[in-house]
Design a protein around this motif. Structure first.
Motif, PDB file in Angstrom:
ATOM      1  N   TRP A 100       0.875  -1.245  -0.009  1.00  9.67           N
ATOM      2  CA  TRP A 100       0.004  -0.040   0.125  1.00  9.67           C
ATOM      3  C   TRP A 100       0.898   0.955   0.018  1.00  9.67           C
ATOM      4  CZ3 TRP A 100      -0.422   3.982   4.094  1.00  9.67           C
ATOM      5  CH2 TRP A 100      -1.057   5.025   3.266  1.00  9.67           C
ATOM      6  N   PRO A 101       0.284   2.873  -1.113  1.00  9.81           N
ATOM      7  CA  PRO A 101      -0.724   2.534  -2.169  1.00  9.81           C
ATOM      8  C   PRO A 101       0.325   1.641  -2.808  1.00  9.81           C
ATOM      9  CG  PRO A 101       0.545   4.454  -2.335  1.00  9.81           C
ATOM     10  CD  PRO A 101       1.046   3.886  -0.532  1.00  9.81           C
ATOM     11  N   ASN A 102       1.346   1.859  -3.345  1.00 13.61           N
ATOM     12  CA  ASN A 102       1.269   1.012  -4.475  1.00 13.61           C
ATOM     13  C   ASN A 102       3.028   1.515  -5.535  1.00 13.61           C
ATOM     14  OD1 ASN A 102       2.610   3.719  -5.290  1.00 13.61           O
ATOM     15  ND2 ASN A 102       0.381   4.656  -6.873  1.00 13.61           N
ATOM     16  N   ASP A 103       3.513   0.386  -4.142  1.00 12.94           N
ATOM     17  CA  ASP A 103       4.829  -0.335  -4.248  1.00 12.94           C
ATOM     18  C   ASP A 103       4.583  -1.670  -4.572  1.00 12.94           C
ATOM     19  OD1 ASP A 103       6.189   1.851  -3.932  1.00 12.94           O
ATOM     20  OD2 ASP A 103       5.980   1.811  -1.537  1.00 12.94           O
ATOM     21  N   LEU A 104       5.753  -1.836  -6.016  1.00 11.35           N
ATOM     22  CA  LEU A 104       5.450  -3.389  -6.437  1.00 11.35           C
ATOM     23  C   LEU A 104       6.363  -4.395  -5.739  1.00 11.35           C
ATOM     24  CD1 LEU A 104       4.756  -4.657  -8.654  1.00 11.35           C
ATOM     25  CD2 LEU A 104       7.167  -4.310  -9.747  1.00 11.35           C
ATOM     26  N   TYR A 105       5.942  -5.373  -4.737  1.00 13.12           N
ATOM     27  CA  TYR A 105       7.265  -6.111  -3.509  1.00 13.12           C
ATOM     28  C   TYR A 105       6.998  -7.605  -4.088  1.00 13.12           C
ATOM     29  CZ  TYR A 105       7.948  -3.082   0.386  1.00 13.12           C
ATOM     30  OH  TYR A 105       8.224  -2.006   1.092  1.00 13.12           O
ATOM     31  N   TRP A 106       8.245  -8.166  -4.041  1.00 12.93           N
ATOM     32  CA  TRP A 106       8.387  -9.920  -3.999  1.00 12.93           C
ATOM     33  C   TRP A 106       9.398 -10.004  -2.411  1.00 12.93           C
ATOM     34  CZ3 TRP A 106      12.877 -12.874  -3.653  1.00 12.93           C
ATOM     35  CH2 TRP A 106      12.625 -13.939  -3.765  1.00 12.93           C
ATOM     36  N   GLY A 202       1.991  -7.174  11.198  1.00  9.52           N
ATOM     37  CA  GLY A 202       3.479  -6.866  10.614  1.00  9.52           C
ATOM     38  C   GLY A 202       4.051  -5.528  11.709  1.00  9.52           C
ATOM     39  N   LEU A 203       5.115  -5.086  11.567  1.00 12.44           N
ATOM     40  CA  LEU A 203       5.744  -4.100  12.791  1.00 12.44           C
ATOM     41  C   LEU A 203       5.352  -2.324  11.445  1.00 12.44           C
ATOM     42  CD1 LEU A 203       7.179  -3.252  15.127  1.00 12.44           C
ATOM     43  CD2 LEU A 203       9.495  -3.485  14.085  1.00 12.44           C
ATOM     44  N   TYR A 204       5.262  -1.169  12.447  1.00  9.46           N
ATOM     45  CA  TYR A 204       4.576  -0.480  11.783  1.00  9.46           C
ATOM     46  C   TYR A 204       4.945   0.679  12.698  1.00  9.46           C
ATOM     47  CZ  TYR A 204       1.774  -3.158   9.069  1.00  9.46           C
ATOM     48  OH  TYR A 204       0.691  -4.064   8.160  1.00  9.46           O
ATOM     49  N   LYS A 205       5.044   1.940  12.351  1.00  6.83           N
ATOM     50  CA  LYS A 205       6.118   2.774  13.065  1.00  6.83           C
ATOM     51  C   LYS A 205       5.037   4.305  12.783  1.00  6.83           C
ATOM     52  CE  LYS A 205       9.697   5.531  13.526  1.00  6.83           C
ATOM     53  NZ  LYS A 205      11.706   5.830  12.955  1.00  6.83           N
ATOM     54  N   MET A 206       4.984   4.988  13.315  1.00 10.43           N
ATOM     55  CA  MET A 206       3.647   6.174  13.481  1.00 10.43           C
ATOM     56  C   MET A 206       4.351   6.747  14.321  1.00 10.43           C
ATOM     57  SD  MET A 206       0.393   6.517  12.876  1.00 10.43           S
ATOM     58  CE  MET A 206      -0.347   5.511  14.456  1.00 10.43           C
ATOM     59  N   ASP A 207       4.678   8.436  14.305  1.00  6.74           N
ATOM     60  CA  ASP A 207       5.473   9.201  15.394  1.00  6.74           C
ATOM     61  C   ASP A 207       6.688   9.153  16.065  1.00  6.74           C
ATOM     62  OD1 ASP A 207       3.018  11.270  14.572  1.00  6.74           O
ATOM     63  OD2 ASP A 207       1.262  10.399  15.726  1.00  6.74           O
ATOM     64  N   GLY A 208       7.205   8.251  15.395  1.00  4.31           N
ATOM     65  CA  GLY A 208       8.469   7.920  16.195  1.00  4.31           C
ATOM     66  C   GLY A 208       8.227   6.775  17.456  1.00  4.31           C
ATOM     67  N   GLU A 209       7.252   6.929  16.942  1.00  2.00           N
ATOM     68  CA  GLU A 209       6.670   4.677  17.452  1.00  2.00           C
ATOM     69  C   GLU A 209       6.184   3.756  17.275  1.00  2.00           C
ATOM     70  OE1 GLU A 209       3.476   3.420  20.918  1.00  2.00           O
ATOM     71  OE2 GLU A 209       3.339   5.618  20.499  1.00  2.00           O
ATOM     72  N   GLY A 213       0.921  -4.168  14.686  1.00  3.86           N
ATOM     73  CA  GLY A 213      -0.663  -3.781  13.801  1.00  3.86           C
ATOM     74  C   GLY A 213      -0.867  -5.084  12.061  1.00  3.86           C
ATOM     75  N   ILE A 214      -2.168  -4.654  12.351  1.00  2.00           N
ATOM     76  CA  ILE A 214      -3.276  -5.633  10.588  1.00  2.00           C
ATOM     77  C   ILE A 214      -3.522  -4.696  10.059  1.00  2.00           C
ATOM     78  CG2 ILE A 214      -4.520  -7.485  10.698  1.00  2.00           C
ATOM     79  CD1 ILE A 214      -3.926  -8.270  13.775  1.00  2.00           C
ATOM     80  N   ILE A 215      -3.652  -4.984   8.957  1.00  2.00           N
ATOM     81  CA  ILE A 215      -4.034  -4.374   8.133  1.00  2.00           C
ATOM     82  C   ILE A 215      -5.583  -4.818   7.953  1.00  2.00           C
ATOM     83  CG2 ILE A 215      -4.593  -3.800   5.539  1.00  2.00           C
ATOM     84  CD1 ILE A 215      -1.132  -3.599   5.801  1.00  2.00           C
ATOM     85  N   SER A 221     -11.368   5.473  -1.515  1.00  2.00           N
ATOM     86  CA  SER A 221     -10.305   6.753  -0.775  1.00  2.00           C
ATOM     87  C   SER A 221      -9.441   6.334  -0.767  1.00  2.00           C
ATOM     88  CB  SER A 221     -11.004   7.833  -0.141  1.00  2.00           C
ATOM     89  OG  SER A 221     -10.587   7.193   0.806  1.00  2.00           O
ATOM     90  N   GLY A 222      -9.012   5.157  -1.145  1.00  2.00           N
ATOM     91  CA  GLY A 222      -7.435   5.300  -0.809  1.00  2.00           C
ATOM     92  C   GLY A 222      -6.487   4.919   0.908  1.00  2.00           C
ATOM     93  N   LEU A 223      -7.714   5.619   2.000  1.00  2.00           N
ATOM     94  CA  LEU A 223      -7.295   5.168   2.967  1.00  2.00           C
ATOM     95  C   LEU A 223      -6.584   3.826   3.943  1.00  2.00           C
ATOM     96  CD1 LEU A 223      -9.856   8.049   4.886  1.00  2.00           C
ATOM     97  CD2 LEU A 223      -7.498   7.796   4.659  1.00  2.00           C
ATOM     98  N   LEU A 224      -6.085   3.853   4.750  1.00  2.00           N
ATOM     99  CA  LEU A 224      -5.080   2.276   4.753  1.00  2.00           C
ATOM    100  C   LEU A 224      -6.521   2.500   6.223  1.00  2.00           C
ATOM    101  CD1 LEU A 224      -3.593  -0.089   4.395  1.00  2.00           C
ATOM    102  CD2 LEU A 224      -2.241   1.150   6.034  1.00  2.00           C
ATOM    103  N   GLN A 225      -7.041   0.937   6.783  1.00  2.00           N
ATOM    104  CA  GLN A 225      -7.429   0.476   7.192  1.00  2.00           C
ATOM    105  C   GLN A 225      -6.834  -0.277   8.727  1.00  2.00           C
ATOM    106  OE1 GLN A 225     -11.270   1.699   7.983  1.00  2.00           O
ATOM    107  NE2 GLN A 225      -9.806   3.259   7.695  1.00  2.00           N
ATOM    108  N   LEU A 226      -6.256  -0.013   9.810  1.00  2.00           N
ATOM    109  CA  LEU A 226      -5.003  -0.797  10.389  1.00  2.00           C
ATOM    110  C   LEU A 226      -5.560  -0.500  11.394  1.00  2.00           C
ATOM    111  CD1 LEU A 226      -2.109  -1.572  10.061  1.00  2.00           C
ATOM    112  CD2 LEU A 226      -1.123   0.483  10.841  1.00  2.00           C
ATOM    113  N   GLU A 227      -5.104  -2.000  12.133  1.00  2.00           N
ATOM    114  CA  GLU A 227      -5.736  -1.971  13.271  1.00  2.00           C
ATOM    115  C   GLU A 227      -4.707  -2.227  14.580  1.00  2.00           C
ATOM    116  OE1 GLU A 227      -7.371  -5.552  15.904  1.00  2.00           O
ATOM    117  OE2 GLU A 227      -8.438  -5.734  14.105  1.00  2.00           O
ATOM    118  N   ARG A 228      -4.794  -1.065  15.826  1.00  2.00           N
ATOM    119  CA  ARG A 228      -3.413  -1.374  16.085  1.00  2.00           C
ATOM    120  C   ARG A 228      -4.428  -1.221  17.642  1.00  2.00           C
ATOM    121  NH1 ARG A 228       0.344   3.878  17.529  1.00  2.00           N
ATOM    122  NH2 ARG A 228       1.094   2.931  19.215  1.00  2.00           N
TER     123      ARG A 228
END
Length: 246
Positions: A100-106, A202-209, A213-215, A221-228
């Motif tokens: 998300w939103p549009n990077d190509l991963y392997w 998965g592991l995430y970082k937001m505001d230095g923390e 979380g789980i997608i 609209s493109g907004l990511l719904q992330l459960e924390r």
């Protein structure tokens, strides 16, 4: 048709910049593609630079007239990401994903990125300038990059980046032609079926923390719904960082 005409450029600052200049001068048609053997000021998301050794990778911009409303622009982003994933999976296999939103991963490594810039005339969405950078023949990346991967590293083979760029256009064209025909739900369901870390911890970082979380969803609209911690966060691009754990 995306990729017709297909222009090959020796050296440019950025294929997106070049395409934008062609749009502004009236020299572009729907589906025009611009491939660079070398670019020295490639643009990534949120102002980041993208560097590519000359002739080694796909450095491509296509110009399209979106058949949907500007308010639905994430659907175009998802469509382009799916087309790029279709293309890369043909050569790299079904471990190809979209981050998300549009990077190509392997697997958990970045194979490419997409940057879409819009051209408006009044309230009309005249063109979308779709820039793509995909790692093809790089045998080894410089230190400091977090998690890059190239098709050569995956397959152990060298490739013709120009021929692959033309093949990519055919995959994008199929998806783009389907865009006005498929339902919003069907498109987003397919996008989520190929989404990196979808419904996984998965592991995430937001505001230095750092946090786990789980997608859970991606909205139209493109907004990511992330459960924390049992709560759903609605996040826009740049508000959360995916942290590599392996």
């Amino acid at each position: 048709m995306i990729g017709s005409p297909f222009h090959v450029l020796a050296v440019v600052d950025s294929t997106n910049n070049y395409a934008m200049a062609e749009v502004n001068s009236g020299n572009v048609t729907n589906g025009s593609a611009y491939f660079a053997m070398e670019q020295f000021a490639g643009k990534g998301q949120r102002g980041k630079q993208w560097h590519s050794p000359p002739g080694e990778n796909i450095v491509l911009t296509v110009v399209v007239q979106p058949p949907i409303k500007l308010s639905q622009q994430f659907l175009l982003s998802a469509t382009i990401a799916l087309g790029a994933a279709d293309f890369f999976a043909k050569y790299a296999g079904d471990e190809t994903k979209i981050k998300w939103p549009n990077d190509l991963y392997w697997r958990d490594r970045k194979a490419g990125g997409i940057l879409i810039e819009n051209v408006l005339r009044g309230s009309q969405w005249q063109y979308a300038i779709v820039g793509m950078g995909i790692n093809i023949n790089v045998p080894q990346f410089p230190g400091g990059l977090v998690n890059p991967v190239s098709l050569r590293q995956i397959t152990g083979k060298e490739w013709d980046s120009l021929a692959l760029a033309q093949d990519l256009c055919s995959f994008l064209d199929r998806r783009f032609n389907d865009l006005p025909l498929v339902s919003e739900k069907a498109l987003l369901d397919e996008y989520k079926s190929k989404l990196f870390r979808y419904q996984e911890t998965g592991l995430y970082k937001m505001d230095g923390e750092f946090f786990s979380g789980i997608i859970r969803d991606v909205l139209p609209s493109g907004l990511l719904q992330l459960e924390r911690d049992g709560k759903i966060l609605s996040l826009g691009v740049g508000e959360v960082e995916f942290v590599k754990t392996s």
